[in-house]
Design an enzyme around this catalytic site. Structure first.
Site, PDB file in Angstrom:
ATOM      1  N   GLU A  83       0.853  -1.186   0.000  1.00 21.15           N
ATOM      2  CA  GLU A  83       0.000   0.000   0.000  1.00 21.15           C
ATOM      3  C   GLU A  83       0.889   1.236   0.000  1.00 21.15           C
ATOM      4  O   GLU A  83       0.465   2.313   0.372  1.00 21.15           O
ATOM      5  CB  GLU A  83      -0.983  -0.019   1.166  1.00 21.15           C
ATOM      6  N   CYS A 120      -3.576  -3.678   4.438  1.00 24.52           N
ATOM      7  CA  CYS A 120      -2.639  -4.701   4.933  1.00 24.52           C
ATOM      8  C   CYS A 120      -3.047  -6.116   4.555  1.00 24.52           C
ATOM      9  O   CYS A 120      -2.302  -7.065   4.782  1.00 24.52           O
ATOM     10  CB  CYS A 120      -2.551  -4.614   6.453  1.00 24.52           C
ATOM     11  N   HIS A 244      -2.830 -10.175  12.042  1.00 26.75           N
ATOM     12  CA  HIS A 244      -2.259  -8.921  11.542  1.00 26.75           C
ATOM     13  C   HIS A 244      -1.892  -8.094  12.786  1.00 26.75           C
ATOM     14  O   HIS A 244      -2.730  -7.928  13.680  1.00 26.75           O
ATOM     15  CB  HIS A 244      -3.272  -8.167  10.675  1.00 26.75           C
TER      16      HIS A 244
END
Ligand code: HMG
Length: 445
Positions: A83, A120, A244
Protein backbone atom coordinates in the site's frame (compact mmCIF):
# COMPACT_ATOMS: atom_id res chain seq x y z
CA UNK A 1 -5.84 -33.53 -3.33
CA UNK A 2 -2.72 -31.52 -4.03
CA UNK A 3 -1.35 -29.70 -0.99
CA UNK A 4 -0.57 -26.05 -1.70
CA UNK A 5 1.12 -23.69 0.70
CA UNK A 6 4.22 -21.80 1.76
CA UNK A 7 7.46 -23.42 0.70
CA UNK A 8 9.97 -20.74 1.69
CA UNK A 9 10.01 -17.39 3.51
CA UNK A 10 12.59 -14.62 3.73
CA UNK A 11 12.38 -11.16 5.23
CA UNK A 12 14.20 -7.88 4.69
CA UNK A 13 13.98 -5.25 7.36
CA UNK A 14 14.53 -1.55 6.73
CA UNK A 15 18.11 -1.02 7.88
CA UNK A 16 17.47 1.75 10.40
CA UNK A 17 16.08 1.33 13.89
CA UNK A 18 14.26 3.88 16.04
CA UNK A 19 14.15 3.10 19.75
CA UNK A 20 10.61 4.02 20.77
CA UNK A 21 10.73 4.17 24.60
CA UNK A 22 14.20 5.73 24.84
CA UNK A 23 14.54 7.95 21.76
CA UNK A 24 11.03 8.71 20.50
CA UNK A 25 8.87 8.85 23.68
CA UNK A 26 10.95 11.53 25.50
CA UNK A 27 10.77 13.82 22.44
CA UNK A 28 7.00 13.30 22.29
CA UNK A 29 6.75 14.11 26.00
CA UNK A 30 5.25 10.68 26.60
CA UNK A 31 5.76 7.93 29.13
CA UNK A 32 7.98 5.19 27.60
CA UNK A 33 5.58 2.61 29.01
CA UNK A 34 2.90 3.79 26.61
CA UNK A 35 5.10 2.13 23.98
CA UNK A 36 6.44 -0.91 25.83
CA UNK A 37 3.32 -1.79 27.84
CA UNK A 38 0.45 -0.03 26.05
CA UNK A 39 1.25 -0.49 22.37
CA UNK A 40 3.69 -3.34 23.05
CA UNK A 41 6.49 -1.90 20.90
CA UNK A 42 10.22 -1.58 21.56
CA UNK A 43 11.42 -0.16 18.26
CA UNK A 44 10.54 0.34 14.62
CA UNK A 45 12.38 -0.21 11.34
CA UNK A 46 12.93 2.49 8.72
CA UNK A 47 14.50 2.34 5.29
CA UNK A 48 17.95 3.82 4.81
CA UNK A 49 18.21 6.59 2.21
CA UNK A 50 18.82 4.11 -0.66
CA UNK A 51 16.04 1.71 0.37
CA UNK A 52 12.39 1.61 -0.66
CA UNK A 53 9.62 -0.93 -1.22
CA UNK A 54 11.35 -2.19 -4.38
CA UNK A 55 14.81 -2.71 -2.84
CA UNK A 56 13.39 -4.33 0.30
CA UNK A 57 11.15 -6.63 -1.76
CA UNK A 58 13.88 -7.51 -4.27
CA UNK A 59 16.41 -8.13 -1.51
CA UNK A 60 14.04 -10.47 0.34
CA UNK A 61 13.22 -12.26 -2.94
CA UNK A 62 16.90 -12.65 -3.89
CA UNK A 63 17.69 -14.10 -0.52
CA UNK A 64 14.83 -16.59 -0.99
CA UNK A 65 15.85 -17.54 -4.53
CA UNK A 66 19.52 -17.96 -3.56
CA UNK A 67 18.72 -20.14 -0.58
CA UNK A 68 16.42 -22.39 -2.59
CA UNK A 69 18.69 -22.44 -5.65
CA UNK A 70 15.93 -21.04 -7.90
CA UNK A 71 16.26 -19.41 -11.31
CA UNK A 72 13.69 -17.15 -13.04
CA UNK A 73 12.42 -20.19 -14.97
CA UNK A 74 11.17 -21.72 -11.72
CA UNK A 75 8.83 -18.77 -11.07
CA UNK A 76 5.55 -18.46 -12.99
CA UNK A 77 4.08 -15.56 -11.11
CA UNK A 78 5.27 -12.54 -9.12
CA UNK A 79 2.65 -10.76 -7.05
CA UNK A 80 3.54 -7.77 -4.95
CA UNK A 81 1.28 -6.69 -2.13
CA UNK A 82 1.80 -3.13 -1.04
CA UNK A 83 0.00 0.00 0.00
CA UNK A 84 3.08 2.17 -0.48
CA UNK A 85 3.24 2.04 -4.29
CA UNK A 86 4.49 5.14 -6.12
CA UNK A 87 2.91 4.45 -9.51
CA UNK A 88 -0.74 4.04 -10.45
CA UNK A 89 0.05 2.04 -13.57
CA UNK A 90 3.35 0.20 -13.55
CA UNK A 91 3.31 -2.45 -10.80
CA UNK A 92 6.11 -2.80 -8.27
CA UNK A 93 6.51 -6.43 -9.37
CA UNK A 94 7.95 -5.27 -12.70
CA UNK A 95 10.58 -3.23 -10.89
CA UNK A 96 11.41 -6.17 -8.64
CA UNK A 97 11.64 -8.56 -11.61
CA UNK A 98 13.92 -6.02 -13.30
CA UNK A 99 16.18 -5.96 -10.25
CA UNK A 100 16.34 -9.75 -10.06
CA UNK A 101 17.11 -10.00 -13.78
CA UNK A 102 20.27 -7.95 -13.10
CA UNK A 103 21.70 -10.79 -11.04
CA UNK A 104 20.26 -14.05 -12.44
CA UNK A 105 20.71 -15.72 -15.79
CA UNK A 106 17.41 -15.81 -17.66
CA UNK A 107 14.37 -13.59 -17.22
CA UNK A 108 10.78 -13.45 -16.00
CA UNK A 109 9.22 -12.72 -19.40
CA UNK A 110 6.80 -15.63 -19.04
CA UNK A 111 5.83 -14.93 -15.45
CA UNK A 112 2.51 -13.23 -14.71
CA UNK A 113 3.11 -10.10 -12.63
CA UNK A 114 0.73 -7.95 -10.67
CA UNK A 115 0.13 -5.77 -7.68
CA UNK A 116 -2.50 -6.41 -5.06
CA UNK A 117 -4.19 -3.70 -3.04
CA UNK A 118 -6.37 -4.03 -0.02
CA UNK A 119 -4.47 -2.20 2.71
CA UNK A 120 -2.64 -4.70 4.93
CA UNK A 121 -4.71 -7.64 3.70
CA UNK A 122 -3.17 -7.74 0.22
CA UNK A 123 -0.27 -10.06 1.18
CA UNK A 124 -2.71 -12.77 2.21
CA UNK A 125 -4.85 -12.11 -0.85
CA UNK A 126 -1.77 -12.58 -3.06
CA UNK A 127 -1.11 -15.94 -1.41
CA UNK A 128 -4.72 -16.75 -2.12
CA UNK A 129 -4.32 -15.86 -5.81
CA UNK A 130 -1.26 -18.09 -5.99
CA UNK A 131 -3.13 -20.91 -4.28
CA UNK A 132 -6.00 -20.67 -6.75
CA UNK A 133 -3.59 -20.49 -9.72
CA UNK A 134 -1.81 -23.66 -8.63
CA UNK A 135 -5.03 -25.49 -7.74
CA UNK A 136 -6.45 -24.59 -11.14
CA UNK A 137 -3.45 -26.30 -12.74
CA UNK A 138 -2.32 -23.18 -14.58
CA UNK A 139 1.16 -23.01 -13.06
CA UNK A 140 3.01 -25.46 -15.34
CA UNK A 141 4.88 -26.86 -12.35
CA UNK A 142 6.22 -23.44 -11.45
CA UNK A 143 6.08 -21.58 -8.15
CA UNK A 144 4.53 -18.22 -7.28
CA UNK A 145 6.63 -15.54 -5.65
CA UNK A 146 4.56 -13.38 -3.30
CA UNK A 147 6.23 -10.28 -1.91
CA UNK A 148 4.61 -8.10 0.75
CA UNK A 149 6.55 -4.85 0.99
CA UNK A 150 5.72 -1.55 2.66
CA UNK A 151 7.07 1.60 4.17
CA UNK A 152 4.47 2.38 6.79
CA UNK A 153 4.90 6.07 7.51
CA UNK A 154 2.34 8.41 9.05
CA UNK A 155 2.16 12.19 8.87
CA UNK A 156 4.40 13.79 11.49
CA UNK A 157 2.32 14.37 14.61
CA UNK A 158 -0.31 11.72 13.75
CA UNK A 159 -0.82 9.26 16.65
CA UNK A 160 -0.01 6.51 14.13
CA UNK A 161 3.59 7.76 14.08
CA UNK A 162 4.13 5.52 17.10
CA UNK A 163 3.39 2.41 15.04
CA UNK A 164 5.50 3.00 11.90
CA UNK A 165 7.72 0.37 10.30
CA UNK A 166 9.28 -0.77 7.04
CA UNK A 167 10.19 -4.15 5.63
CA UNK A 168 9.38 -6.89 3.17
CA UNK A 169 8.43 -10.55 3.35
CA UNK A 170 9.02 -12.82 0.35
CA UNK A 171 7.15 -16.12 0.24
CA UNK A 172 7.26 -18.96 -2.24
CA UNK A 173 3.92 -20.67 -2.84
CA UNK A 174 4.12 -24.18 -4.30
CA UNK A 175 2.62 -27.61 -4.52
CA UNK A 176 3.81 -29.93 -1.72
CA UNK A 177 5.14 -27.01 0.34
CA UNK A 178 7.93 -27.35 2.92
CA UNK A 179 6.55 -25.13 5.69
CA UNK A 180 2.73 -24.92 5.87
CA UNK A 181 -0.21 -26.18 3.83
CA UNK A 182 -3.12 -23.75 3.43
CA UNK A 183 -6.71 -24.69 4.21
CA UNK A 184 -9.29 -24.46 1.46
CA UNK A 185 -11.73 -23.11 4.05
CA UNK A 186 -11.68 -19.36 4.56
CA UNK A 187 -13.82 -16.82 6.33
CA UNK A 188 -14.33 -13.17 5.40
CA UNK A 189 -15.56 -10.14 7.30
CA UNK A 190 -15.82 -7.19 4.94
CA UNK A 191 -17.55 -3.79 4.96
CA UNK A 192 -17.20 -0.35 3.39
CA UNK A 193 -15.39 1.56 6.16
CA UNK A 194 -13.54 4.87 6.28
CA UNK A 195 -11.17 4.24 9.18
CA UNK A 196 -7.81 4.37 7.40
CA UNK A 197 -7.30 5.37 3.78
CA UNK A 198 -4.89 7.14 1.42
CA UNK A 199 -6.98 8.89 -1.25
CA UNK A 200 -4.13 9.60 -3.69
CA UNK A 201 -1.88 10.74 -0.88
CA UNK A 202 1.23 9.19 0.59
CA UNK A 203 0.37 9.32 4.29
CA UNK A 204 -2.87 7.83 5.54
CA UNK A 205 -5.90 9.69 6.87
CA UNK A 206 -6.56 7.75 10.04
CA UNK A 207 -9.27 7.59 12.62
CA UNK A 208 -7.08 5.56 14.97
CA UNK A 209 -9.55 4.73 17.71
CA UNK A 210 -12.22 3.77 15.23
CA UNK A 211 -9.76 1.66 13.24
CA UNK A 212 -9.24 -0.48 16.33
CA UNK A 213 -12.99 -1.10 16.63
CA UNK A 214 -13.34 -1.84 12.93
CA UNK A 215 -10.45 -4.35 13.11
CA UNK A 216 -12.21 -6.19 15.95
CA UNK A 217 -15.64 -6.14 14.29
CA UNK A 218 -14.39 -7.44 10.93
CA UNK A 219 -12.18 -10.07 12.57
CA UNK A 220 -15.11 -11.39 14.54
CA UNK A 221 -17.25 -11.49 11.40
CA UNK A 222 -14.50 -13.39 9.57
CA UNK A 223 -14.23 -15.93 12.37
CA UNK A 224 -17.96 -16.60 12.25
CA UNK A 225 -17.76 -16.98 8.48
CA UNK A 226 -14.79 -19.33 8.81
CA UNK A 227 -16.69 -21.45 11.32
CA UNK A 228 -19.65 -21.64 8.96
CA UNK A 229 -17.45 -23.69 6.59
CA UNK A 230 -14.97 -25.37 8.93
CA UNK A 231 -17.17 -26.04 11.96
CA UNK A 232 -16.75 -24.48 15.41
CA UNK A 233 -13.25 -23.55 16.47
CA UNK A 234 -11.71 -24.34 19.86
CA UNK A 235 -8.60 -22.68 21.32
CA UNK A 236 -6.90 -26.07 21.68
CA UNK A 237 -7.25 -26.73 17.93
CA UNK A 238 -4.46 -24.29 17.11
CA UNK A 239 -0.88 -24.21 18.34
CA UNK A 240 -0.51 -20.55 17.39
CA UNK A 241 -2.82 -17.82 16.16
CA UNK A 242 -0.90 -15.20 14.17
CA UNK A 243 -2.88 -12.01 13.63
CA UNK A 244 -2.26 -8.92 11.54
CA UNK A 245 -0.17 -6.91 14.03
CA UNK A 246 -0.24 -3.13 13.52
CA UNK A 247 1.13 -3.09 17.09
CA UNK A 248 1.05 -5.91 19.66
CA UNK A 249 -1.55 -4.14 21.85
CA UNK A 250 -4.06 -4.54 19.00
CA UNK A 251 -3.57 -8.28 19.02
CA UNK A 252 -4.04 -8.34 22.80
CA UNK A 253 -7.54 -6.95 22.21
CA UNK A 254 -8.31 -9.33 19.31
CA UNK A 255 -7.08 -12.36 21.23
CA UNK A 256 -9.43 -12.00 24.20
CA UNK A 257 -12.36 -11.45 21.87
CA UNK A 258 -11.42 -14.54 19.85
CA UNK A 259 -10.94 -16.67 22.95
CA UNK A 260 -14.31 -15.67 24.33
CA UNK A 261 -15.94 -16.52 21.04
CA UNK A 262 -14.18 -19.87 20.67
CA UNK A 263 -14.88 -21.00 24.21
CA UNK A 264 -18.59 -20.20 24.19
CA UNK A 265 -20.63 -23.36 24.83
CA UNK A 266 -17.50 -25.39 25.49
CA UNK A 267 -16.10 -27.12 28.57
CA UNK A 268 -13.75 -24.13 28.97
CA UNK A 269 -16.68 -21.78 29.54
CA UNK A 270 -18.10 -24.23 32.11
CA UNK A 271 -14.78 -24.61 33.88
CA UNK A 272 -14.27 -20.85 34.05
CA UNK A 273 -17.84 -20.28 35.29
CA UNK A 274 -16.94 -20.82 38.94
CA UNK A 275 -14.38 -18.06 38.74
CA UNK A 276 -16.03 -15.49 36.44
CA UNK A 277 -19.55 -16.77 35.71
CA UNK A 278 -20.97 -17.91 32.37
CA UNK A 279 -20.70 -15.68 29.32
CA UNK A 280 -23.54 -13.16 28.96
CA UNK A 281 -26.27 -14.24 26.50
CA UNK A 282 -27.95 -11.53 24.43
CA UNK A 283 -31.48 -12.73 25.14
CA UNK A 284 -30.97 -11.96 28.85
CA UNK A 285 -30.52 -8.22 28.16
CA UNK A 286 -33.00 -5.47 27.30
CA UNK A 287 -30.77 -3.74 24.82
CA UNK A 288 -27.76 -4.45 22.63
CA UNK A 289 -25.80 -1.79 24.57
CA UNK A 290 -26.43 -3.54 27.90
CA UNK A 291 -25.39 -6.84 26.41
CA UNK A 292 -22.19 -5.39 24.94
CA UNK A 293 -21.38 -3.78 28.27
CA UNK A 294 -21.78 -7.16 29.98
CA UNK A 295 -19.57 -8.85 27.37
CA UNK A 296 -16.87 -6.22 27.94
CA UNK A 297 -17.04 -6.80 31.69
CA UNK A 298 -16.80 -10.58 31.16
CA UNK A 299 -13.75 -10.17 28.89
CA UNK A 300 -12.05 -7.92 31.48
CA UNK A 301 -12.27 -10.74 33.97
CA UNK A 302 -11.50 -13.44 31.42
CA UNK A 303 -8.13 -11.96 30.49
CA UNK A 304 -6.98 -12.15 34.11
CA UNK A 305 -7.75 -15.86 34.54
CA UNK A 306 -4.84 -18.33 34.65
CA UNK A 307 -6.47 -20.39 31.94
CA UNK A 308 -6.58 -17.46 29.52
CA UNK A 309 -3.07 -16.28 30.40
CA UNK A 310 -1.67 -19.75 29.81
CA UNK A 311 -3.34 -19.91 26.39
CA UNK A 312 -2.25 -16.37 25.49
CA UNK A 313 1.33 -17.16 26.51
CA UNK A 314 1.37 -20.23 24.28
CA UNK A 315 -0.70 -19.26 21.24
CA UNK A 316 -0.47 -15.46 20.93
CA UNK A 317 2.49 -13.88 22.73
CA UNK A 318 5.13 -15.73 20.64
CA UNK A 319 3.59 -14.38 17.41
CA UNK A 320 4.52 -10.84 18.49
CA UNK A 321 8.25 -11.53 18.82
CA UNK A 322 9.38 -9.81 15.60
CA UNK A 323 6.66 -7.18 15.37
CA UNK A 324 7.64 -5.78 18.76
CA UNK A 325 10.97 -4.62 17.36
CA UNK A 326 10.00 -3.62 13.80
CA UNK A 327 6.58 -1.94 14.05
CA UNK A 328 3.87 -2.24 11.41
CA UNK A 329 4.96 -3.69 8.06
CA UNK A 330 1.39 -3.35 6.75
CA UNK A 331 1.03 -6.14 4.12
CA UNK A 332 3.91 -8.11 5.66
CA UNK A 333 2.72 -7.82 9.22
CA UNK A 334 0.67 -11.02 9.57
CA UNK A 335 3.42 -12.91 7.76
CA UNK A 336 6.06 -11.92 10.30
CA UNK A 337 3.60 -12.99 13.02
CA UNK A 338 3.46 -16.48 11.45
CA UNK A 339 7.25 -16.52 11.16
CA UNK A 340 7.66 -15.47 14.80
CA UNK A 341 5.36 -18.34 15.83
CA UNK A 342 7.33 -20.92 13.86
CA UNK A 343 10.61 -19.61 15.24
CA UNK A 344 9.21 -19.90 18.75
CA UNK A 345 8.23 -23.51 18.05
CA UNK A 346 11.72 -24.21 16.78
CA UNK A 347 13.39 -22.65 19.83
CA UNK A 348 11.20 -24.71 22.13
CA UNK A 349 11.84 -27.89 20.15
CA UNK A 350 8.09 -28.40 19.58
CA UNK A 351 6.97 -31.18 17.31
CA UNK A 352 4.79 -29.11 15.00
CA UNK A 353 4.25 -31.53 12.13
CA UNK A 354 0.50 -31.79 11.56
CA UNK A 355 -0.22 -29.00 14.05
CA UNK A 356 -2.41 -26.11 13.01
CA UNK A 357 -2.19 -22.34 12.94
CA UNK A 358 -5.24 -20.08 12.63
CA UNK A 359 -4.20 -17.02 10.66
CA UNK A 360 -6.14 -13.76 11.04
CA UNK A 361 -5.32 -11.21 8.34
CA UNK A 362 -6.78 -7.72 8.14
CA UNK A 363 -6.79 -4.64 5.95
CA UNK A 364 -8.38 -1.29 6.68
CA UNK A 365 -11.20 -0.12 4.56
CA UNK A 366 -12.00 -2.91 5.70
CA UNK A 367 -11.73 -6.67 5.45
CA UNK A 368 -10.57 -9.50 7.65
CA UNK A 369 -9.78 -13.00 6.40
CA UNK A 370 -9.28 -16.13 8.46
CA UNK A 371 -7.90 -19.45 7.32
CA UNK A 372 -6.02 -22.37 8.87
CA UNK A 373 -2.56 -23.68 8.02
CA UNK A 374 -1.10 -27.10 8.78
CA UNK A 375 2.60 -27.38 9.47
CA UNK A 376 4.27 -29.98 7.27
CA UNK A 377 7.07 -32.46 7.95
CA UNK A 378 10.56 -31.01 7.62
CA UNK A 379 9.45 -27.43 8.45
CA UNK A 380 12.23 -27.04 11.03
CA UNK A 381 15.14 -26.82 8.57
CA UNK A 382 13.32 -24.31 6.42
CA UNK A 383 12.46 -22.05 9.34
CA UNK A 384 15.90 -22.41 10.90
CA UNK A 385 17.52 -21.14 7.69
CA UNK A 386 15.65 -17.81 7.75
CA UNK A 387 17.94 -15.07 9.00
CA UNK A 388 16.03 -12.80 11.36
CA UNK A 389 18.00 -12.00 14.52
CA UNK A 390 21.18 -10.89 12.74
CA UNK A 391 19.23 -8.61 10.43
CA UNK A 392 17.42 -6.98 13.32
CA UNK A 393 20.60 -6.62 15.35
CA UNK A 394 22.56 -5.08 12.45
CA UNK A 395 20.18 -2.12 12.06
CA UNK A 396 21.68 1.32 12.56
CA UNK A 397 20.20 3.10 15.59
CA UNK A 398 18.98 6.56 14.65
CA UNK A 399 18.75 9.57 16.94
CA UNK A 400 15.59 11.66 17.02
CA UNK A 401 17.19 14.29 14.73
CA UNK A 402 18.13 11.57 12.28
CA UNK A 403 14.60 10.20 12.47
CA UNK A 404 13.26 13.58 11.37
CA UNK A 405 15.60 13.54 8.38
CA UNK A 406 14.73 9.95 7.46
CA UNK A 407 11.02 10.76 7.54
CA UNK A 408 11.68 13.68 5.17
CA UNK A 409 13.84 11.58 2.83
CA UNK A 410 10.97 9.16 2.32
CA UNK A 411 8.35 11.91 2.04
CA UNK A 412 7.46 12.09 -1.67
CA UNK A 413 6.73 15.82 -1.40
CA UNK A 414 10.12 16.78 -0.02
CA UNK A 415 13.56 16.95 -1.54
CA UNK A 416 16.04 16.17 1.17
CA UNK A 417 19.68 15.44 0.59
CA UNK A 418 20.92 13.21 3.39
CA UNK A 419 23.93 10.89 3.49
CA UNK A 420 23.21 7.22 3.92
CA UNK A 421 23.51 5.84 7.46
CA UNK A 422 24.85 2.36 6.66
CA UNK A 423 26.90 1.14 3.69
CA UNK A 424 24.98 -1.10 1.26
CA UNK A 425 26.50 -4.52 0.70
CA UNK A 426 25.35 -7.33 -1.61
CA UNK A 427 21.95 -5.73 -2.12
CA UNK A 428 19.76 -3.74 -4.49
CA UNK A 429 19.78 0.02 -3.99
CA UNK A 430 17.73 2.92 -5.33
CA UNK A 431 19.94 5.14 -7.51
CA UNK A 432 17.59 7.92 -8.68
CA UNK A 433 15.02 8.76 -11.34
CA UNK A 434 15.12 8.12 -15.09
CA UNK A 435 13.88 10.29 -17.94
CA UNK A 436 10.23 9.21 -17.59
CA UNK A 437 10.32 9.68 -13.83
CA UNK A 438 10.78 5.95 -13.34
CA UNK A 439 12.78 4.79 -10.36
CA UNK A 440 16.14 3.15 -11.05
CA UNK A 441 17.99 0.44 -9.17
CA UNK A 442 21.40 -1.24 -9.14
CA UNK A 443 22.86 -4.22 -7.42
CA UNK A 444 25.79 -3.32 -5.19
CA UNK A 445 28.35 -6.11 -4.57
P1 HMG B 1 -2.83 6.96 20.99
O1 HMG B 1 -3.92 7.92 21.25
O2 HMG B 1 -1.50 7.51 20.69
O3 HMG B 1 -2.58 6.00 22.19
O4 HMG B 1 -3.34 6.06 19.78
P2 HMG B 1 -3.52 5.65 23.45
O5 HMG B 1 -3.60 6.80 24.35
O6 HMG B 1 -4.80 5.00 22.96
O7 HMG B 1 -2.58 4.55 24.12
C1 HMG B 1 -2.33 3.36 23.48
C2 HMG B 1 -2.38 2.25 24.54
O8 HMG B 1 -1.33 2.47 25.47
C3 HMG B 1 -3.68 2.24 25.36
O9 HMG B 1 -3.94 0.89 25.65
C4 HMG B 1 -3.29 2.99 26.61
O10 HMG B 1 -4.08 2.66 27.73
C5 HMG B 1 -1.86 2.53 26.78
P3 HMG B 1 -5.46 0.34 25.64
O11 HMG B 1 -6.15 1.09 26.72
O12 HMG B 1 -6.02 0.66 24.29
O13 HMG B 1 -5.32 -1.12 25.88
N1 HMG B 1 -1.02 3.47 27.55
C6 HMG B 1 -0.20 3.08 28.54
N2 HMG B 1 0.07 1.87 29.06
C7 HMG B 1 1.00 1.81 30.09
N3 HMG B 1 1.64 2.90 30.57
C8 HMG B 1 1.38 4.14 30.08
C9 HMG B 1 0.42 4.26 29.02
N4 HMG B 1 -0.05 5.30 28.28
C10 HMG B 1 -0.94 4.79 27.39
N5 HMG B 1 2.00 5.19 30.58
C11 HMG B 1 -3.53 4.34 18.17
C12 HMG B 1 -3.13 4.67 19.60
C13 HMG B 1 -3.45 2.86 17.97
C14 HMG B 1 -4.98 4.80 17.94
C15 HMG B 1 -2.58 5.11 17.23
O14 HMG B 1 -1.26 4.62 17.38
C16 HMG B 1 -2.95 4.99 15.77
O15 HMG B 1 -3.76 5.75 15.25
N6 HMG B 1 -2.33 4.02 15.04
C17 HMG B 1 -2.58 3.83 13.61
C18 HMG B 1 -3.84 3.07 13.33
C19 HMG B 1 -3.74 1.63 13.78
O16 HMG B 1 -2.66 1.07 13.92
N7 HMG B 1 -4.90 0.99 13.98
C20 HMG B 1 -4.93 -0.42 14.31
C21 HMG B 1 -6.15 -1.13 13.74
S1 HMG B 1 -6.34 -0.82 12.02
C22 HMG B 1 -5.13 -1.81 11.27
O17 HMG B 1 -4.57 -2.66 11.87
C23 HMG B 1 -4.83 -1.53 9.83
C24 HMG B 1 -3.51 -0.85 9.55
O18 HMG B 1 -2.45 -1.77 9.72
C25 HMG B 1 -3.53 -0.27 8.13
C26 HMG B 1 -3.92 -1.16 6.99
O19 HMG B 1 -4.68 -2.10 7.05
O20 HMG B 1 -3.46 -0.79 5.92
C27 HMG B 1 -3.24 0.31 10.49
Amino acid sequence: MTAVGIDAIEIWTGKLRLDLPNTFAPEMGEDPEKYTKGLGLESSSFPDTYEDIVTMGANAAKRLMDRRGLTPDDIGRIDVATESAFDNSKPVSTYIAGCLEQVYDGDFHHANKGERKFACLAGTQSIDDAYNWIKAGRHRGRAALVIATDTALYERGDPGEATQGAGAVAMLITEDPSIVELSTEQGYGSADETDFLKPNQQFPSVDGKRSVQVYLARMREALEDYESVSGDTHPDDFEYIPFHTPFPGMVRKAAVLGYRHMTRDTEVEEELAEEIGMQPREEAYDSREDYEEAIRAYMDELKDTDRYREWYGRAIEPTLGISRSVGNWYTGSVHIARLAALRDALERGKDMTGKKLLVGSYGSGAQAEIHAETVVEGWEDHVDAIEVDDQLARRYDITYDEYELVHDVHNHDKETDVDRFSPPESEFVFTGWGRMNERRYDYVE
